[in-house]
Design an enzyme around this catalytic site. Sequence first.
Site, PDB file in Angstrom:
ATOM      1  N   GLU A 168      -1.984  -5.628   8.610  1.00  0.00           N
ATOM      2  CA  GLU A 168      -1.277  -5.005   9.716  1.00  0.00           C
ATOM      3  C   GLU A 168      -2.034  -5.221  11.020  1.00  0.00           C
ATOM      4  O   GLU A 168      -3.232  -4.946  11.097  1.00  0.00           O
ATOM      5  CB  GLU A 168      -1.108  -3.499   9.470  1.00  0.00           C
ATOM      6  CG  GLU A 168      -0.240  -3.158   8.277  1.00  0.00           C
ATOM      7  CD  GLU A 168      -0.054  -1.656   8.099  1.00  0.00           C
ATOM      8  OE1 GLU A 168      -0.512  -0.885   8.980  1.00  0.00           O
ATOM      9  OE2 GLU A 168       0.548  -1.248   7.087  1.00  0.00           O
ATOM     10  N   GLU A 191       8.444  -4.193  11.356  1.00  0.00           N
ATOM     11  CA  GLU A 191       8.930  -2.908  10.844  1.00  0.00           C
ATOM     12  C   GLU A 191       9.385  -1.987  11.968  1.00  0.00           C
ATOM     13  O   GLU A 191       8.670  -1.758  12.930  1.00  0.00           O
ATOM     14  CB  GLU A 191       7.833  -2.219  10.017  1.00  0.00           C
ATOM     15  CG  GLU A 191       8.279  -0.879   9.447  1.00  0.00           C
ATOM     16  CD  GLU A 191       7.320  -0.312   8.411  1.00  0.00           C
ATOM     17  OE1 GLU A 191       7.568   0.815   7.939  1.00  0.00           O
ATOM     18  OE2 GLU A 191       6.326  -0.986   8.070  1.00  0.00           O
ATOM     19  N   ASP A 216      -0.919  -6.164  -0.188  1.00  0.00           N
ATOM     20  CA  ASP A 216      -1.435  -5.519   1.022  1.00  0.00           C
ATOM     21  C   ASP A 216      -2.949  -5.327   0.937  1.00  0.00           C
ATOM     22  O   ASP A 216      -3.466  -4.857  -0.094  1.00  0.00           O
ATOM     23  CB  ASP A 216      -0.797  -4.135   1.203  1.00  0.00           C
ATOM     24  CG  ASP A 216       0.471  -4.170   2.028  1.00  0.00           C
ATOM     25  OD1 ASP A 216       0.664  -5.138   2.785  1.00  0.00           O
ATOM     26  OD2 ASP A 216       1.275  -3.225   1.922  1.00  0.00           O
ATOM     27  N   LYS A 247      -1.473  -9.446   2.878  1.00  0.00           N
ATOM     28  CA  LYS A 247      -0.795  -9.008   4.101  1.00  0.00           C
ATOM     29  C   LYS A 247      -1.689  -8.043   4.860  1.00  0.00           C
ATOM     30  O   LYS A 247      -2.287  -7.145   4.264  1.00  0.00           O
ATOM     31  CB  LYS A 247       0.553  -8.342   3.786  1.00  0.00           C
ATOM     32  CG  LYS A 247       1.312  -7.884   5.048  1.00  0.00           C
ATOM     33  CD  LYS A 247       2.755  -7.527   4.746  1.00  0.00           C
ATOM     34  CE  LYS A 247       2.916  -6.204   4.065  1.00  0.00           C
ATOM     35  NZ  LYS A 247       2.489  -5.044   4.919  1.00  0.00           N
ATOM     36  N   ASP A 263       0.831  -1.209   0.000  1.00  0.00           N
ATOM     37  CA  ASP A 263       0.000   0.000   0.000  1.00  0.00           C
ATOM     38  C   ASP A 263       0.866   1.260   0.000  1.00  0.00           C
ATOM     39  O   ASP A 263       0.360   2.372  -0.094  1.00  0.00           O
ATOM     40  CB  ASP A 263      -0.999  -0.007   1.156  1.00  0.00           C
ATOM     41  CG  ASP A 263      -0.355  -0.121   2.524  1.00  0.00           C
ATOM     42  OD1 ASP A 263       0.888  -0.122   2.613  1.00  0.00           O
ATOM     43  OD2 ASP A 263      -1.105  -0.224   3.523  1.00  0.00           O
ATOM     44  N   SER A 264       2.200   1.065   0.051  1.00  0.00           N
ATOM     45  CA  SER A 264       3.136   2.170  -0.159  1.00  0.00           C
ATOM     46  C   SER A 264       2.985   2.752  -1.557  1.00  0.00           C
ATOM     47  O   SER A 264       3.503   3.841  -1.839  1.00  0.00           O
ATOM     48  CB  SER A 264       4.572   1.699   0.062  1.00  0.00           C
ATOM     49  OG  SER A 264       4.820   0.468  -0.601  1.00  0.00           O
TER      50      SER A 264
END
Length: 272
Positions: free
Chosen positions: A123, A190, A91, A121, A52-53
């Site tokens: 978070e 991270e 993501d 993925k 999602d970066s």
Amino acid sequence: MSVAKKDYKRITTQSLIEMKANAEKISMLTAYDFTMAGMVDAAGCDVILVGDSASNVMAGHETTLPITLDQMIYHASSVVRAVKRALVVVDLPFGSYQSDPKEALRSSIRIMKESGGHAVKLEGGSEIKDSIKKILHAGIPVMGHLGLTPQSIYKFGTYTVRAKEEAEAEKLLEDVKLLERLGCFAIVLEKIPAALAEKAAKSVNVPIIGIGAGGGVDGQVLVIHDMLGMNNEFSPRFLRRYLNLYEQMTGAIGNYVADVKSSDFPNASEQY
């Protein structure tokens, strides 16, 4: 005694677990388009993260929060079409899984069906365990992500190192073990202290992939634009630039502009 590296024709979730067992480090980079993904795959990278970066490096947003599920599917589809060997992890964007396990499953199914990605993925730890269970029960592989979780940036208020205090460090270790028990095939850690990340990696059998988490983990991930030096404004301690493409590309573009202005391009051999 060293273990010979296995020549994987195609990387799977099981491949990564085997690599950890054989003490072979795992390489992971982001990619968001067909051309870049093809180069990352051809270079032998084990995992490609459609992160999602993309919200930051492709769309210019300040955070990862604005990117949508439809946009993630578009980027992931472009990447999958280029890849022959790497495992493609996608993501789940902010808002597509946090509030409701059923919504998390619907989002994951859309990614898998519409993009052809190999895994998703998410978070978070215990806070999203029901969503992770729901996705895993549907047969969709899940990679976890703990420590600094960029989708929670407004909660944290800063991008500084996480889990430096004992209570947060203990919760991180608990969440790592929880994610393994739930069935996650790997976990990204991270921006946490290196000693804590190494302890986490030794506490579970699934691979721990670090970004700003030291060298004692099972693999590393970087954003491709940062690693290639395309983004010259981002210089955290954990980043190693392997090229300075910002200078090289702006220089080349500048030369092109000058050649057009001077009528040097195209020359006689460059026309029909």
